[in-house]
Design a protein around this motif. Structure first.
Motif, PDB file in Angstrom:
ATOM      1  N   PRO A   1      54.168  95.912 -35.796  1.00 36.81           N
ATOM      2  CA  PRO A   1      53.423  96.397 -36.979  1.00 36.81           C
ATOM      3  C   PRO A   1      51.971  95.916 -36.995  1.00 36.81           C
ATOM      4  N   PHE A   2      51.752  94.668 -36.601  1.00 35.18           N
ATOM      5  CA  PHE A   2      50.397  94.121 -36.521  1.00 35.18           C
ATOM      6  C   PHE A   2      49.574  94.895 -35.499  1.00 35.18           C
ATOM      7  N   ILE A   3      50.148  95.161 -34.338  1.00 33.86           N
ATOM      8  CA  ILE A   3      49.451  95.898 -33.279  1.00 33.86           C
ATOM      9  C   ILE A   3      49.059  97.282 -33.769  1.00 33.86           C
ATOM     10  N   SER A   4      50.011  97.966 -34.405  1.00 35.54           N
ATOM     11  CA  SER A   4      49.757  99.310 -34.924  1.00 35.54           C
ATOM     12  C   SER A   4      48.683  99.286 -36.004  1.00 35.54           C
ATOM     13  N   GLN A   5      48.709  98.271 -36.848  1.00 37.68           N
ATOM     14  CA  GLN A   5      47.749  98.181 -37.945  1.00 37.68           C
ATOM     15  C   GLN A   5      46.328  97.979 -37.427  1.00 37.68           C
TER      16      GLN A   5
END
Length: 256
Positions: free
Chosen positions: A45-49
Motif C-alpha cells: 500500500p505504501f509503494i502504491s501510494q
C-alpha cells in the motif's frame, strides 16, 4: 498540508516498530528472501501510494506499469539503505520510488515522442530534424528530467522541515550572517547527523537533543540555541538522500 501530516504520522511510529523494520531490512540485505518478500507485501500500500502521488492519479497494481517500477524501486531501496546515515528506511524508500517512477514516466514520454516522429516521417528519406536539433532536444530532455528530480527533492524537504515548524522560505532569514558562524552551525549539524545515537534521539523527539549534543560539540549552548532552526534544516538536508540539493548547496567539509 495533508502530505506533511502523512509523513509526520509515518515518522512518528513507535521506536520498536522502526527498530523491527530496520532489522528486517538488514536481514533482507543479507539474503533472507522470505523477509524481503514479507517486506514488499507488507508495504505494498505504501509503494502504491507513493507512485500515485508522483503520477497524480490512482495506480492500479494489476495493470499499471508504474506500480511495477515502484515495486522494483522499493526492492532497490532495501538493497541500498544504510541505517547509519540517519534517514528512516521509509523516507529513503519514498525518495527512491519517486525518482524511479519519474524516470520511467520521462522515458515513456520521450519514447512516445520518438514513435510519433517516426510515424510522421514514415516514407520520407530523411528526418526534418538536423543532428544539432536532435542533440539539443536530448539535452533539453535531460535538463527537464533533472529539474523534476530537484523539484521532488525540494517538495520532500519542505515536508520534512514542516515537521519541525520550519518554512523553506524562511531559510535565508535564519541563516547566520557571518561565514564562521555558518560553518560552526554546519559542523554541529554534521556531528549530529553522523552520530547514530544522536540522530535517533533527534528523529524520535523531533528536536535537538541538547544535553547529549553539547557533549559532542565545542560551541556554546547559547550559540546552538540561537541557530537552532538553521542547524535543524542542515541536519535534515544531510540525513536524507538529497543528491541534487546537497550538490547544489555544496555542503563540503569547510561548510557552505
Amino acid at each position: 498540508m495533508f502530505l506533511t501530516r502523512f509523513l509526520g504520522k509515518r515518522s512518528s511510529q513507535p521506536s520498536e516498530v522502526k527498530i523491527e523494520l530496520e532489522h528486517d531490512v538488514y536481514l533482507a540485505q543479507n539474503g533472507d528472501l522470505d523477509v524481503r518478500n514479507q517486506l514488499i507485501a507488507r508495504y505494498t500500500p505504501f509503494i502504491s501510494q507513493v507512485a500515485s502521488k508522483v503520477c497524480k492519479r490512482f495506480i492500479d497494481p494489476s495493470r499499471d506499469d508504474e506500480f511495477s517500477v515502484a515495486m522494483e524501486a522499493f526492492d532497490e531501496a532495501i538493497n541500498k539503505y544504510a541505517a547509519g546515515k540517519g534517514s528512516s528506511f521509509l523516507s529513503f524508500a519514498d525518495l527512491v520510488i519517486r525518482r524511479r517512477t519519474i524516470d520511467f514516466i520521462r522515458k515513456e514520454a520521450r519514447h512516445r515522442g520518438q514513435l510519433s516522429l517516426e510515424q510522421t516521417l514514415e516514407g520520407e528519406e530523411e528526418s526534418e530534424l538536423s543532428p544539432i536539433e536532435t542533440q539539443a532536444s536530448i539535452q533539453q530532455y535531460q535538463l527537464d528530467y533533472e529539474a523534476s528530480l530537484r523539484k521532488e527533492e525540494i517538495d520532500h524537504y519542505k515536508e520534512k522541515l514542516k515537521e519541525f515548524d520550519i518554512d523553506l522560505m524562511d531559510l535565508p532569514e535564519i541563516s547566520p550572517k557571518h561565514a564562521d558562524a555558518r560553518q560552526n552551525a554546519i559542523q554541529v549539524a554534521r556531528t549530529l547527523a553522523s552520530n547514530q545515537r544522536l540522530a535517533t534521539l533527534f528523529k524520535e523527539k523531533k528536536k535537538l537533543p541538547m544535553k547529549e549534543l553539547m557533549n559532542e560539540v565545542e560551541v556554546s549552548r547559547k550559540t546552538v540555541e540561537r541557530n537552532r532552526n538553521y542547524i535543524v534544516a542542515i541536519i535534515l538536508l544531510l540525513m536524507e538522500d538529497y543528491h541534487y540539493l546537497q550538490s547544489y548547496l555544496q555542503l563540503d567539509e569547510k561548510g557552505g
